[in-house]
Design a protein around this motif. Structure first.
Motif, short mmCIF file in Angstrom:
data_model
loop_
_atom_site.label_atom_id
_atom_site.label_comp_id
_atom_site.label_asym_id
_atom_site.label_seq_id
_atom_site.Cartn_x
_atom_site.Cartn_y
_atom_site.Cartn_z
N LYS A 1 10.68 -14.30 17.30
CA LYS A 1 9.82 -13.77 16.24
C LYS A 1 10.47 -12.57 15.55
CE LYS A 1 6.40 -16.50 17.58
NZ LYS A 1 6.21 -17.77 16.91
N ARG A 2 11.28 -11.81 16.30
CA ARG A 2 11.89 -10.60 15.77
C ARG A 2 13.38 -10.62 16.10
NH1 ARG A 2 9.66 -6.28 19.18
NH2 ARG A 2 10.29 -7.89 20.66
N VAL A 3 14.13 -9.76 15.46
CA VAL A 3 15.57 -9.69 15.72
C VAL A 3 15.84 -9.50 17.21
CG1 VAL A 3 17.68 -8.41 15.20
CG2 VAL A 3 15.95 -8.71 13.43
N GLU A 4 15.02 -8.71 17.85
CA GLU A 4 15.23 -8.41 19.27
C GLU A 4 15.22 -9.68 20.14
OE1 GLU A 4 13.21 -6.80 17.24
OE2 GLU A 4 14.43 -4.99 17.10
N ASP A 5 14.46 -10.67 19.69
CA ASP A 5 14.36 -11.90 20.48
C ASP A 5 15.66 -12.71 20.47
OD1 ASP A 5 11.75 -11.09 20.76
OD2 ASP A 5 10.98 -12.47 19.23
N LYS B 1 24.66 -5.61 16.43
CA LYS B 1 25.10 -4.47 17.24
C LYS B 1 24.29 -3.23 16.86
CE LYS B 1 29.35 -2.26 18.83
NZ LYS B 1 30.77 -1.99 18.48
N SER B 2 24.09 -3.03 15.56
CA SER B 2 23.34 -1.86 15.09
C SER B 2 21.89 -1.90 15.59
CB SER B 2 23.36 -1.79 13.56
OG SER B 2 22.43 -2.72 13.02
N LYS B 3 21.42 -3.10 15.90
CA LYS B 3 20.05 -3.25 16.41
C LYS B 3 20.04 -3.28 17.94
CE LYS B 3 18.03 -3.95 12.37
NZ LYS B 3 16.89 -3.18 11.84
N GLY B 4 21.22 -3.16 18.52
CA GLY B 4 21.29 -3.18 19.98
C GLY B 4 21.07 -4.56 20.59
N VAL B 5 21.35 -5.60 19.79
CA VAL B 5 21.14 -6.97 20.28
C VAL B 5 22.48 -7.62 20.60
CG1 VAL B 5 20.30 -9.27 19.66
CG2 VAL B 5 19.02 -7.24 18.96
N GLY C 1 20.96 -12.76 23.75
CA GLY C 1 21.47 -13.86 24.57
C GLY C 1 21.51 -15.21 23.90
N LYS C 2 21.14 -15.27 22.63
CA LYS C 2 21.09 -16.57 21.96
C LYS C 2 22.40 -16.88 21.22
CE LYS C 2 16.73 -17.06 23.02
NZ LYS C 2 16.33 -17.98 24.09
N ARG C 3 22.51 -18.15 20.78
CA ARG C 3 23.64 -18.57 19.96
C ARG C 3 23.22 -18.63 18.49
NH1 ARG C 3 24.78 -24.04 21.05
NH2 ARG C 3 22.57 -23.83 21.50
N ILE C 4 24.01 -18.01 17.64
CA ILE C 4 23.71 -17.97 16.21
C ILE C 4 24.88 -18.57 15.44
CG2 ILE C 4 23.19 -16.46 14.26
CD1 ILE C 4 22.23 -14.39 16.36
N ALA C 5 24.55 -19.50 14.53
CA ALA C 5 25.60 -20.10 13.69
C ALA C 5 25.51 -19.51 12.28
CB ALA C 5 25.42 -21.61 13.62
N THR C 6 26.64 -19.16 11.71
CA THR C 6 26.62 -18.56 10.38
C THR C 6 28.01 -18.58 9.77
OG1 THR C 6 26.05 -16.63 9.06
CG2 THR C 6 27.07 -16.19 11.20
N GLU C 7 28.05 -18.50 8.45
CA GLU C 7 29.31 -18.35 7.75
C GLU C 7 29.66 -16.86 7.67
OE1 GLU C 7 31.31 -20.03 3.58
OE2 GLU C 7 29.13 -19.83 3.77
N LEU C 8 28.69 -16.01 7.94
CA LEU C 8 28.83 -14.57 7.75
C LEU C 8 29.00 -13.88 9.10
CD1 LEU C 8 28.43 -13.08 4.91
CD2 LEU C 8 26.18 -12.42 5.75
N VAL C 9 30.01 -14.29 9.83
CA VAL C 9 30.16 -13.87 11.22
C VAL C 9 30.31 -12.35 11.37
CG1 VAL C 9 31.70 -13.99 13.23
CG2 VAL C 9 31.08 -16.07 12.00
N GLY C 10 31.17 -11.76 10.57
CA GLY C 10 31.48 -10.34 10.71
C GLY C 10 30.27 -9.45 10.51
N PHE C 11 29.60 -9.64 9.40
CA PHE C 11 28.45 -8.79 9.13
C PHE C 11 27.33 -9.01 10.13
CE2 PHE C 11 24.35 -7.91 7.14
CZ PHE C 11 24.53 -6.58 6.81
N THR C 12 27.12 -10.27 10.50
CA THR C 12 26.05 -10.57 11.45
C THR C 12 26.29 -9.86 12.78
OG1 THR C 12 25.69 -12.71 10.41
CG2 THR C 12 24.85 -12.44 12.64
N LYS C 13 27.53 -9.91 13.24
CA LYS C 13 27.84 -9.22 14.50
C LYS C 13 27.55 -7.72 14.39
CE LYS C 13 31.28 -12.28 16.62
NZ LYS C 13 32.71 -12.60 16.74
N ARG C 14 28.00 -7.10 13.29
CA ARG C 14 27.77 -5.67 13.14
C ARG C 14 26.28 -5.35 13.00
NH1 ARG C 14 30.56 -4.87 8.34
NH2 ARG C 14 31.73 -6.82 8.59
N TYR C 15 25.57 -6.22 12.30
CA TYR C 15 24.14 -6.01 12.14
C TYR C 15 23.41 -6.05 13.49
CZ TYR C 15 19.34 -6.70 10.53
OH TYR C 15 18.00 -6.58 10.33
#
Lengths: 295, 295, 295, 295, 295, 295
Positions: free
Chosen positions: D114-118, D137-141, D121-135
């Motif tokens: 329901k939220r970013v925090e959830d 991380k900034s949320k502590g996920v 430990g999950k797998r996320i697929a995206t074309e925007l790998v770099g930004f997603t990782k940094r995002y």
């Protein structure tokens, strides 16, 4: 188009969504039909056939009253016109493929209408006014049935309580948030004849021949030929497998101990048949396409 | 898509440039596959097959980790993913035709790079980063390999010293004034299976059958059937000519002294075969098309 | 294109309206021909054939003077060029179908010109200047014949008194209110050869083979194969029916008392043949398509 | 493309979905740009501009490292590349129109996320790998972020737990039964410059001028000119109405007692403005289109 | 088309590649011209104009002999026809844009022909036979010049030594490995008149008016209007800048100390003008499109 | 679509042949309307307008009974439905252009029917059954009027004696060898309102504003702006010429002795006006396009 001479069969072809598929079918059946872009009189390379493009909706009417000897149209429009005609053949093909189309009663997803009976007192929009009225009457339901000029799916809930509409995949209904209450017709294409024309010996034979060729062409769409070589030791098992459903043609080959076996079979079965045949010893299996199959 | 039940084969189909050719091939192999425009789950008329559209680049990854039992993709992407999968069959077809595609190292026409060794210390742009790195390492060459999002050919000389790029006719390379240094992969389509799925008896048989039918359909593209009548006196020479490469089927005709001879042959050979057959006495030569050929 | 080596046949293919139909015909005849979009040198998968795209209007000129060994063009343009070439084969096909095209003299509907003789002293616009002049001379008519760069139909009555123009259905003439006075050529496609090349044994054989394959492919367009099972009691009547025009192949089936009968026949006759065969006892009638038919 | 001379600005244009809209925008800004079909070097009619087509994804990288002086790309790809560049101007336009695009985290409709925090430990697929990782991380996920080659929407739930994907109308997400968890970037097109190039006086002025013209052309898309005649007695009210938001140009007309009033206004306001102006006495109201508006 | 009455101007419009651009130009000039698909007589909404579609190649011939009063065609075809006509106006537009087309002598890249003189004794293929012959004669060169029906670029080296051919970008020549020896005509579209018609007062005035409107429409393609507000202190500098090339219209605004300045200027100059104007104090700069500009 | 709240105007847009032209007109009038491909509810950027796509044939019915407050449809279908609605504005535009369409009675070229009276006792096929019946009754003619589902032109003479059919150019009638007996309606598009909605003050004002903007956009299609400079000595004559039909705006220029004159005029008059203006001394004449013109 001179429609009065002897040995002339007046044939109606459906203009519109079925047109292309119909002309293709006649082509496969063996007729060259040329349609010039602005004319409604396709020319057959058979001088005994005089054809005319007519909307499927009106075909049955003109066949019934004898303006045409015969024609192709959907069962749905025969019923809508309530026409008294001879059904010479059922031809399962359509614009998009080879399955029947359905007319359904549909209502908004959240409508309280669950069964035909719930339509009592409601407004229904449809292109199929005549048949819908008779159908509701037969169920003892009274409702207002309005002719819809199109865009019927958009009418519920503001402009109608329910609709009777043609559907193939249901995608258009879903996109408009409609739910199917009941299917009222499953319709396929029919080759129909005028009753009087059917009494004419020459015309009946002509129509039967056309029907046979159209059927032969349609059947061939779903069939293929299969040839294979079978060694003596596998012969019995192969024959048992094939004979269950087909009449294989068997010729002994010059090579001692081998047989050439050939069958006509449903294209859909081939994917199961080939691995089996292979596993019990058939080899050199070859599948080839067919134009016509007449049993 | 319920992927958990028994007797279900999870099959990946390549989305994108190979998609249309792949669906056509399955159609020829005997499967009706319907793909609705916004769905990624093509529906087979075989309930045991559950399919999904996946980019060719990722196919091997998902087959390797078992999300899919099997799939079709290029040898190039199997190597790029360095995936540990079973190659069930090689299927030589592609978007544009029936020949392998190549990945080449290319450099500007006037570049000093002549051999792989000259790439030492250079920057290379490519979509095939993983394989390129391993390839260079195997050659003892150190270079920077950057992922290219496309328009790779435009990069040399300003944005890269060399590229590793897919080519079919070389036209795009020439248009960008590039020269091929070396071909590093010749790739064809493969039908691959997950290692565990391959151990499952039912799945393996199912995959083998699919592969057999796909192969049969592909083979038929390049074959035709040939029938002819041969008089007694020509019989031996005709048989000698044909037997060299084929297994002709021979049936004596009711007409005394004539034989019906039939062979399946490469379409490409027919243009040489027919004049020869004609010249040594065969007549009534007929060539017909084939749907599937399984040896 | 190296045109000097031994065992090379220089073949001209008609660029323009006949181009696509010609390439398709060669494809059916067994040749893969690849044409890249900006090149005029189609590449055959037969290294002995060196081809070039040339306008149909000029083909005969270049075949006559030996720049080409052979080529395909219309009879009309052979006559226009008044070229001295060998006609190897007539190939009845064209852009739109399989019938000859006509060049006609046409005049305005209300013109006083009724016969060729009435053209005396008139101005005629045409693309076929050479042949028209010779034709009129042969009729003893003197008239001014001007080259028309196109839009010839629009010229009468303001810019010309009559035209000589190509027509297929006559629709364009009618739309411009023109009336046909006389047809001066009916033209079909010809495979022509240079006289000297025809003397060369290798080239003649090569050309004959190509002609045979092209003819075989064209013939097959109008033919189909027909197979059926015939019981003992119907055998004679079926054979009588078929033998009139064809050479049926007969094999006794393993099932006692049945025969497998097969013929190659005109596709146009099938629609009459099938009902007759059916009525005299044949069953399991199957029609299949053909790629080539060589008698 | 000689990129070394003085007074040359190396400009990157986005290849792909933004390409056509970008070229149209430059056209409106006053540049003729010719793009030949196989070349990646569009030619400007301004010899000081040397342009190159580059994928939007890679633009910021090449601008940052100085291969290009400047370029147009999306804010999303600048962030993905984490590039250190100067943002000269924001240009709100895109393939389909004039609104920003969004990258969202999306999950299956029935997912427990329901939220970013959830996403922990999950797998996320995206074309925007770099930004997603940094995002994340900034949320502590902590989560696995995989590069997706496309067809990202099809991956949940089988091949990924969540995706980060571009969306405009959300239609594609809905069609794949996905729910938006959060928008992580709203992105518009930016005109970016290399830091060093920005220090160069000539280049900075050139880039500022280009930006001014592009902005002027974009602004004009949403503006129109409005002229009207206003009688003395209405003059004050009309001026009050218009002056609130614009700077009207007023000229007294030769006709005694009338004024010609002209304003540049938002096209969207005109439909409200015209009826009001009409009702308070303005007449002869004329709206005309604009090419550029520079405040 | 009655071409005999008074006050009727018989106008030829070029059929083919120039047709669409010509009709668009007349539309911009203020004429509605309706062309029904099969007719060669476009109908103007000006009853005094009677038009006819004629191939550009033949236009000058029919204008010269008086079948037409005037027409549009290329300078190249006027020269080819060697026609004695009045050139009323040069109209620089064409199928693909607004630059002249060129006819060049071209030879194979490796030909020994370097100058016109080297053509002595050679064979030249061209569609422009008449002009080419006269051109060569004027240079004292004797060569064989053959009419080419098209595909002229393919002819060297096998079928011709050189060609004279139309070229715009040279792409087609390069693709056929040809080199330009010399340009022999640069051609633009001309509005031509019959000499006698030009003597007729009414016709000449009509033709002059048409020419003025066509020119006005063409000029407007390359021009725009520019408005701006200028404060007192900048007024002189702005006026100096603009007055160099244009005639600005200046109106003092009601706001004390500001001027409204307006100019018509070349669209190509605007991109330089706007930054300058802005930098010297102009504001509220607005560019708007034009339909016609008549000096 | 919530149709119940206050300050909501329910607007019907014609689905089908008028749809695209209608949406374009609203766009020009200042509304952004987005239509997603499967929805029948176009979304306006004005939240007070709730729109729905309805077939033109049914529009008047739904406006009359209050399901819609207003809508756009043809006069023909208002009459067919015999609907009691308010005609807010006539909007002369259509699928193909800006002229009215006609419904005509047509018969075979050689029919004996010459006048409406001759239809007594005949069968008439038409889509416009209701109006046709009322029209014939008003003329005292009794005839059978059948609903035609389309392809109406093909029906005479076999399936009908006459038809009532829509025609624009008459081309389709001619192609079917039909002759026009009489035009029974000339129809243009109308903006109609429900009678009760028209009584609502807010709705009436809203509808009037929409009508004003649509009219303003339509008017602008046929108008242009014209600016010019006029020297003192020509001033009077120019003003006399222009004042006859327009209200020119005149501003004295700073240049002594010159005036800037501006008019809005019919685009069709410009081709006559410009030569005259030029001849009496105006110069620097510029024509520019308009978006809206409200008198």
């Amino acid at each position: 188009m001179n429609m009065n001479k002897d040995k002339r069969l007046k044939l109606g072809l459906p203009k519109g969504s079925l047109q292309e598929a119909t002309l293709k079918l006649f082509r496969k059946a063996g007729y060259y039909v040329s349609v010039s872009s602005r004319s409604y009189y396709p020319v057959f390379d058979d001088e005994e056939i005089h054809s005319m493009l007519i909307r499927a909706q009106e075909m049955a009417r003109y066949v019934e009253d004898g303006h045409l000897d015969c024609g192709l149209t959907g069962k749905d429009w025969i019923l809508e016109q309530n026409a008294d005609v001879v059904e010479v053949a059922e031809l399962i093909y359509g614009k998009g493929g080879f399955s029947p189309v359905k007319w359904v009663i549909a209502v908004p997803m959240d409508s309280k209408i669950k069964r035909v009976e719930d339509l009592e007192g409601k407004r229904i929009a449809t292109e199929l006014v005549g048949f819908t009225k008779r159908y509701l009457k037969s169920k003892g339901v009274k409702a207002e049935v309005d002719f819809s000029w199109g865009a019927t799916e958009v009418k519920p809930p503001h402009l109608a309580d329910a609709i009777v509409e043609l559907t193939e995949t249901g995608a258009s209904l879903r996109a408009n948030n409609l739910r199917i209450v009941e299917t009222i017709i499953e319709s396929t294409t029919r080759f129909i004849a005028n009753k009087k024309a059917w009494q004419d010996k020459w015309k009946r034979q002509k129509m039967k021949n056309i029907a046979m060729l159209l059927q032969g062409a349609l059947t061939a769409e779903a069939k293929v030929g299969l040839k294979m070589n079978v060694p003596e030791k596998s012969f019995k098992r192969v024959l048992n497998l094939l004979s269950a459903m087909h009449s294989p043609t068997v010729s002994p080959l010059s090579d001692t101990g081998w047989y050439a076996v050939e069958v006509i079979t449903d294209e859909k079965m081939v994917r199961d048949l080939i691995p089996k045949l292979k596993s019990i010893g058939a080899s050199g299996i070859v599948e080839y396409p067919l134009n016509k199959v007449i049993p």
